[in-house]
Design a protein around this motif. Structure first.
Motif, PDB file in Angstrom:
ATOM      1  N   MET A   1      -3.408  -0.306  -8.594  1.00  0.00           N
ATOM      2  CA  MET A   1      -4.793  -0.028  -8.219  1.00  0.00           C
ATOM      3  C   MET A   1      -4.865   1.278  -7.433  1.00  0.00           C
ATOM      4  SD  MET A   1      -5.960  -3.885  -7.162  1.00  0.00           S
ATOM      5  CE  MET A   1      -4.412  -4.239  -6.332  1.00  0.00           C
ATOM      6  N   ILE A   2      -6.035   1.904  -7.457  1.00  0.00           N
ATOM      7  CA  ILE A   2      -6.240   3.193  -6.791  1.00  0.00           C
ATOM      8  C   ILE A   2      -7.228   3.024  -5.644  1.00  0.00           C
ATOM      9  CG2 ILE A   2      -7.041   5.572  -7.060  1.00  0.00           C
ATOM     10  CD1 ILE A   2      -4.488   5.055  -8.564  1.00  0.00           C
ATOM     11  N   LEU A   3      -6.889   3.573  -4.482  1.00  0.00           N
ATOM     12  CA  LEU A   3      -7.800   3.636  -3.345  1.00  0.00           C
ATOM     13  C   LEU A   3      -8.036   5.113  -3.038  1.00  0.00           C
ATOM     14  CD1 LEU A   3      -9.311   2.211  -0.983  1.00  0.00           C
ATOM     15  CD2 LEU A   3      -7.174   2.391   0.330  1.00  0.00           C
TER      16      LEU A   3
ATOM     17  N   PRO B   1      -5.531  11.086  -2.447  1.00  0.00           N
ATOM     18  CA  PRO B   1      -6.684  11.976  -2.261  1.00  0.00           C
ATOM     19  C   PRO B   1      -7.739  11.747  -3.348  1.00  0.00           C
ATOM     20  CG  PRO B   1      -4.631  13.189  -1.995  1.00  0.00           C
ATOM     21  CD  PRO B   1      -4.268  11.844  -2.533  1.00  0.00           C
ATOM     22  N   ALA B   2      -8.987  11.596  -2.939  1.00  0.00           N
ATOM     23  CA  ALA B   2     -10.067  11.326  -3.895  1.00  0.00           C
ATOM     24  C   ALA B   2     -10.187  12.420  -4.945  1.00  0.00           C
ATOM     25  CB  ALA B   2     -11.389  11.158  -3.144  1.00  0.00           C
ATOM     26  N   ALA B   3      -9.853  13.654  -4.567  1.00  0.00           N
ATOM     27  CA  ALA B   3      -9.953  14.770  -5.512  1.00  0.00           C
ATOM     28  C   ALA B   3      -8.996  14.608  -6.691  1.00  0.00           C
ATOM     29  CB  ALA B   3      -9.669  16.088  -4.787  1.00  0.00           C
ATOM     30  N   LEU B   4      -7.969  13.789  -6.509  1.00  0.00           N
ATOM     31  CA  LEU B   4      -6.977  13.588  -7.574  1.00  0.00           C
ATOM     32  C   LEU B   4      -7.137  12.228  -8.254  1.00  0.00           C
ATOM     33  CD1 LEU B   4      -3.845  14.929  -5.634  1.00  0.00           C
ATOM     34  CD2 LEU B   4      -5.233  16.154  -7.308  1.00  0.00           C
ATOM     35  N   LYS B   5      -8.261  11.569  -7.999  1.00  0.00           N
ATOM     36  CA  LYS B   5      -8.478  10.222  -8.532  1.00  0.00           C
ATOM     37  C   LYS B   5      -8.307  10.167 -10.045  1.00  0.00           C
ATOM     38  CE  LYS B   5     -12.077   6.720  -9.088  1.00  0.00           C
ATOM     39  NZ  LYS B   5     -13.485   6.349  -8.771  1.00  0.00           N
ATOM     40  N   VAL B   6      -8.881  11.115 -10.746  1.00  0.00           N
ATOM     41  CA  VAL B   6      -8.824  11.108 -12.215  1.00  0.00           C
ATOM     42  C   VAL B   6      -7.386  11.282 -12.697  1.00  0.00           C
ATOM     43  CG1 VAL B   6      -9.542  12.291 -14.322  1.00  0.00           C
ATOM     44  CG2 VAL B   6     -11.182  11.958 -12.467  1.00  0.00           C
ATOM     45  N   VAL B   7      -6.632  12.145 -12.019  1.00  0.00           N
ATOM     46  CA  VAL B   7      -5.233  12.365 -12.391  1.00  0.00           C
ATOM     47  C   VAL B   7      -4.440  11.069 -12.242  1.00  0.00           C
ATOM     48  CG1 VAL B   7      -3.111  13.616 -11.833  1.00  0.00           C
ATOM     49  CG2 VAL B   7      -5.326  14.787 -11.705  1.00  0.00           C
ATOM     50  N   PHE B   8      -4.595  10.413 -11.104  1.00  0.00           N
ATOM     51  CA  PHE B   8      -3.858   9.167 -10.866  1.00  0.00           C
ATOM     52  C   PHE B   8      -4.307   8.057 -11.809  1.00  0.00           C
ATOM     53  CE2 PHE B   8      -2.824  11.063  -6.686  1.00  0.00           C
ATOM     54  CZ  PHE B   8      -1.462  10.794  -6.667  1.00  0.00           C
ATOM     55  N   GLN B   9      -5.610   7.958 -12.028  1.00  0.00           N
ATOM     56  CA  GLN B   9      -6.120   6.890 -12.876  1.00  0.00           C
ATOM     57  C   GLN B   9      -5.575   6.986 -14.291  1.00  0.00           C
ATOM     58  OE1 GLN B   9      -8.652   4.751 -11.076  1.00  0.00           O
ATOM     59  NE2 GLN B   9      -7.440   3.491 -12.462  1.00  0.00           N
ATOM     60  N   SER B  10      -5.304   8.197 -14.721  1.00  0.00           N
ATOM     61  CA  SER B  10      -4.784   8.389 -16.080  1.00  0.00           C
ATOM     62  C   SER B  10      -3.309   8.006 -16.193  1.00  0.00           C
ATOM     63  CB  SER B  10      -4.960   9.846 -16.508  1.00  0.00           C
ATOM     64  OG  SER B  10      -4.134  10.705 -15.733  1.00  0.00           O
TER      65      SER B  10
ATOM     66  N   VAL C   1       3.259   7.887  -7.982  1.00  0.00           N
ATOM     67  CA  VAL C   1       3.245   6.965  -9.122  1.00  0.00           C
ATOM     68  C   VAL C   1       4.589   6.245  -9.256  1.00  0.00           C
ATOM     69  CG1 VAL C   1       3.052   6.796 -11.638  1.00  0.00           C
ATOM     70  CG2 VAL C   1       1.458   8.243 -10.362  1.00  0.00           C
ATOM     71  N   MET C   2       5.686   6.974  -9.114  1.00  0.00           N
ATOM     72  CA  MET C   2       7.005   6.341  -9.237  1.00  0.00           C
ATOM     73  C   MET C   2       7.237   5.316  -8.129  1.00  0.00           C
ATOM     74  SD  MET C   2       9.682   9.190 -10.667  1.00  0.00           S
ATOM     75  CE  MET C   2       9.211  10.509  -9.574  1.00  0.00           C
TER      76      MET C   2
ATOM     77  N   LEU D   1       0.858  -1.183   0.000  1.00  0.00           N
ATOM     78  CA  LEU D   1       0.000   0.000   0.000  1.00  0.00           C
ATOM     79  C   LEU D   1       0.892   1.230   0.000  1.00  0.00           C
ATOM     80  CD1 LEU D   1      -2.834   1.266   0.183  1.00  0.00           C
ATOM     81  CD2 LEU D   1      -2.547   1.299   2.680  1.00  0.00           C
ATOM     82  N   VAL D   2       0.767   2.052  -1.035  1.00  0.00           N
ATOM     83  CA  VAL D   2       1.541   3.288  -1.156  1.00  0.00           C
ATOM     84  C   VAL D   2       0.644   4.443  -0.742  1.00  0.00           C
ATOM     85  CG1 VAL D   2       2.782   4.829  -2.718  1.00  0.00           C
ATOM     86  CG2 VAL D   2       2.948   2.343  -3.018  1.00  0.00           C
ATOM     87  N   ILE D   3       0.961   5.078   0.374  1.00  0.00           N
ATOM     88  CA  ILE D   3       0.209   6.239   0.849  1.00  0.00           C
ATOM     89  C   ILE D   3       1.039   7.461   0.495  1.00  0.00           C
ATOM     90  CG2 ILE D   3      -0.859   7.357   2.836  1.00  0.00           C
ATOM     91  CD1 ILE D   3      -0.919   4.605   4.204  1.00  0.00           C
ATOM     92  N   ALA D   4       0.634   8.153  -0.559  1.00  0.00           N
ATOM     93  CA  ALA D   4       1.503   9.203  -1.101  1.00  0.00           C
ATOM     94  C   ALA D   4       0.700  10.113  -2.020  1.00  0.00           C
ATOM     95  CB  ALA D   4       2.655   8.565  -1.872  1.00  0.00           C
ATOM     96  N   GLY D   5       1.349  11.191  -2.412  1.00  0.00           N
ATOM     97  CA  GLY D   5       0.767  12.078  -3.424  1.00  0.00           C
ATOM     98  C   GLY D   5      -0.120  13.166  -2.857  1.00  0.00           C
ATOM     99  N   SER D   6      -0.078  14.314  -3.506  1.00  0.00           N
ATOM    100  CA  SER D   6      -0.935  15.458  -3.198  1.00  0.00           C
ATOM    101  C   SER D   6      -0.929  16.361  -4.425  1.00  0.00           C
ATOM    102  CB  SER D   6      -0.422  16.207  -1.962  1.00  0.00           C
ATOM    103  OG  SER D   6       0.901  16.672  -2.181  1.00  0.00           O
ATOM    104  N   THR D   7      -1.654  17.443  -4.359  1.00  0.00           N
ATOM    105  CA  THR D   7      -1.693  18.348  -5.505  1.00  0.00           C
ATOM    106  C   THR D   7      -0.285  18.814  -5.874  1.00  0.00           C
ATOM    107  OG1 THR D   7      -3.880  19.129  -4.864  1.00  0.00           O
ATOM    108  CG2 THR D   7      -2.628  20.524  -6.370  1.00  0.00           C
ATOM    109  N   GLY D   8       0.091  18.632  -7.134  1.00  0.00           N
ATOM    110  CA  GLY D   8       1.408  19.022  -7.617  1.00  0.00           C
ATOM    111  C   GLY D   8       2.480  17.989  -7.381  1.00  0.00           C
ATOM    112  N   LYS D   9       2.159  16.911  -6.652  1.00  0.00           N
ATOM    113  CA  LYS D   9       3.159  15.882  -6.339  1.00  0.00           C
ATOM    114  C   LYS D   9       2.632  14.479  -6.618  1.00  0.00           C
ATOM    115  CE  LYS D   9       5.379  18.602  -2.649  1.00  0.00           C
ATOM    116  NZ  LYS D   9       5.744  18.601  -1.208  1.00  0.00           N
ATOM    117  N   THR D  10       1.847  14.360  -7.665  1.00  0.00           N
ATOM    118  CA  THR D  10       1.300  13.038  -8.009  1.00  0.00           C
ATOM    119  C   THR D  10       2.384  12.106  -8.545  1.00  0.00           C
ATOM    120  OG1 THR D  10       0.698  13.879 -10.197  1.00  0.00           O
ATOM    121  CG2 THR D  10      -0.995  13.955  -8.479  1.00  0.00           C
ATOM    122  N   GLY D  11       3.398  12.670  -9.187  1.00  0.00           N
ATOM    123  CA  GLY D  11       4.452  11.846  -9.782  1.00  0.00           C
ATOM    124  C   GLY D  11       5.207  11.025  -8.759  1.00  0.00           C
ATOM    125  N   ALA D  12       5.425  11.581  -7.565  1.00  0.00           N
ATOM    126  CA  ALA D  12       6.168  10.860  -6.525  1.00  0.00           C
ATOM    127  C   ALA D  12       5.446   9.572  -6.150  1.00  0.00           C
ATOM    128  CB  ALA D  12       6.339  11.747  -5.296  1.00  0.00           C
TER     129      ALA D  12
END
Length: 545
Positions: A331-333, A316-325, A297-298, A284-295
């Motif tokens: 998998m995304i939680l 963050p659910a608000a960034l779900k679409v960004v991560f899903q792309s 994902v990597m 389980l990777v708990i990570a990422g926020s606005t402007g730091k989605t790449g960290a």
């Protein structure tokens, strides 16, 4: 039952890096009583002096015999260079004696050898003086004082035997000026044991130091050979066996070792033919926020490339679409969030997921720094049933709640760079870099964590005092996201069944090896973190072979 070859790798003692196969949590059936020693110890000047003393006093090998063996080892390296003219710079101690004995051996093999005795007779050690007397009887020219520029320029090889591992104070005065001049002439210098002027304990330059192309050391490498700037002054390092007893050079009292390729090979988790994805762990990777989605994902992609069966990203659910792309296999939680980061309201769902599915957790890359993240991390440390790898923003947040580490339910791995560690322990970066091995060892013990102090070299320390120095990697890896990749690799290896300490040791080696493979294709300047992920399969193949 015939085991696969990779499972017959078994191990050493608990202090000298016990890799007991029973510690592979998913493979309790693979247990064998065979033990091997796969690490190379690294020593301080005091530890080396004690090995030397015990060899002479307890085992009965005379110091002159050790000196002779050292000189023979150095002379062999000199002869490989096919020189016609060699200068030996002889200091007052036994390092000087090694150089003098080497000159005497070379006298019968090459055209021109000279010894420059830089110190008066009354300052010489007894062994050095004995070697000088013998060399003179063999007809080796011994000249008092320093060689001039013309003599230096005529030499094909200059042997630095001025100061050895015992040097503690800065080099000053006439000899400092000579060393600076010698360096400016850019001649081929071979250093005996350690380049003169380098602290064998810290790698610091003590005033000035000789820049060697080759260093020939004896028995074991010293810390100063591997720590900067000493590593740069050492040049290519050769470690020669001159007869120290194995019981001393492999002693459990020596806590520092290097991560060697054969050690890394032994740690790769087995991959039986009958397999399924759940057998190789769920990270389980708990990570990422606005402007730091790449960290985030990597980290997740590195975990998959390092062998995880399943990887889920808690974001963050608000960034779900960004991560899903950005993901395919991961998998995304999606979880409750503030405007930019995860919210404390996400905690029940995080814990439910971990308790039901996760084998390891990676926390921190790009996760943000605020009170909600602090609350989430504290809860994880206190109640997470599986190991946690904490990096980046997670370490910054941890600075406010570090006391909670001593109450951790499971093992914790911290992977700071010196700046992050500086904030965590309130120590200046320059002071950490001066004593990175000792600091890592101390922090791991005080915080009861596995500490991976990133840098050159990366240091892996565990609470009981064992420390490993990584031997892979290159300057091209000094790029954004490289640390996120390491976090994913370590979390992946924990999920596959390695202990957090073993996972950190193998993770650092394979992370650097992947970078080395990538650098051969793209050079240093063009290397990016994604290249490390892409080359992880090749790194595993190289180790498997």
């Amino acid at each position: 039952m015939i085991l696969p070859r990779t499972l017959l790798l078994l191990t050493m003692t608990s202090e000298s890096f016990s890799i007991f196969i029973g510690k592979f949590r998913h493979y309790p059936e693979f247990i064998s009583p065979v033990w091997y020693n796969f690490d190379m110890k690294v020593v301080t000047s005091r530890e080396m002096a004690e090995i030397d003393r015990l060899t002479i006093e307890h085992y009965g090998i005379p110091s002159m015999v050790l000196m002779e063996r050292a000189a023979l080892a150095v002379s062999e390296h000199v002869l490989e260079l096919n020189p016609e003219n060699v200068i030996v710079l002889a200091g007052p101690g036994n390092n000087g004696g090694d150089g003098v004995a080497c000159a005497r051996i070379l006298k019968n093999k090459i055209k021109d050898v000279k010894i420059f005795q830089l110190f008066p007779d009354e300052k010489l050690s007894s062994d050095c003086k004995n070697q000088l007397d013998i060399a003179k009887k063999f007809g080796v020219p011994v000249i008092d004082g320093y060689p001039g520029d013309e003599e230096i320029m005529q030499a094909d090889v200059i042997i630095d035997a001025i100061f050895g591992t015992g040097l503690k104070k800065a080099i000053e005065g006439e000899i400092a000026q000579f060393i600076e001049n010698l360096n400016s002439l850019k001649k081929f210098v071979l250093a005996v044991d350690v380049p003169s002027g380098i602290s064998s304990d810290t790698g610091e330059v003590l005033g000035v130091a000789i820049r060697a192309k080759i260093t020939v050391t004896f028995g074991l490498p010293k810390r100063g050979h591997l720590l900067f700037p000493g590593k740069e002054y050492t040049g290519k390092l050769f470690i020669e066996d001159i007869g120290f007893p194995k019981e001393l050079t492999e002693s459990e009292n020596l806590k520092i070792s290097t991560i060697e390729k054969h050690l890394a090979c032994c740690l790769i988790p087995p991959r039986p033919e009958y397999s399924h994805k759940t057998r190789y762990g769920h990270v389980l990777v708990i990570a990422g926020s606005t402007g730091k989605t790449g960290a985030a994902v990597m980290t997740a992609k590195a975990a998959l490339r390092a062998g995880s069966g399943l990887v889920t990203m808690a974001v963050p659910a608000a960034l779900k679409v960004v991560f899903q792309s950005k993901v395919l296999e991961e998998m995304i939680l999606p979880l409750a969030c503030t405007m930019n980061t995860l919210s404390r309201q996400a905690l029940p769902e995080i814990m439910e997921f971990i308790n039901a599915k996760a084998n390891s957790v990676a926390f921190g890359p790009g996760v943000g720094v605020n009170e909600d993240i602090e609350i989430i991390l504290k809860e994880l440390i206190l109640n997470c049933p599986c190991p946690i790898v904490i990096d980046a923003d997670g370490i910054t947040v941890l600075g406010k709640i570090s006391d909670v580490l001593k109450q951790a339910r499971s093992e914790i791995v911290l992977t700071p760079h010196p700046g992050e560690l500086s904030r965590l322990i309130n120590m200046a970066v320059k002071d950490i870099e001066k004593q990175r091995v000792d600091i890592a060892q101390k922090v791991a013990n005080q915080l009861n964590v596995v500490l991976v102090l990133k840098g050159v070299p990366t240091v892996v320390a565990e609470p009981q005092g064992s420390v490993y120095l990584n031997t892979t990697g290159n300057p091209g890896m000094a790029t954004a996201g490289s640390g996120d990749v390491l976090t994913g690799i370590i979390a992946s290896l924990i999920g596959q069944g390695l202990t957090p300490f073993h996972a950190s040791v193998l993770g650092c080696f394979i992370h650097g090896l992947s970078g080395d493979i990538a650098a051969k294709k793209k050079g240093y300047h063009g290397l990016i973190a994604g290249d490390l992920i892409e080359n992880l399969p090749e790194a595993f193949i190289e180790l498997s072979q």
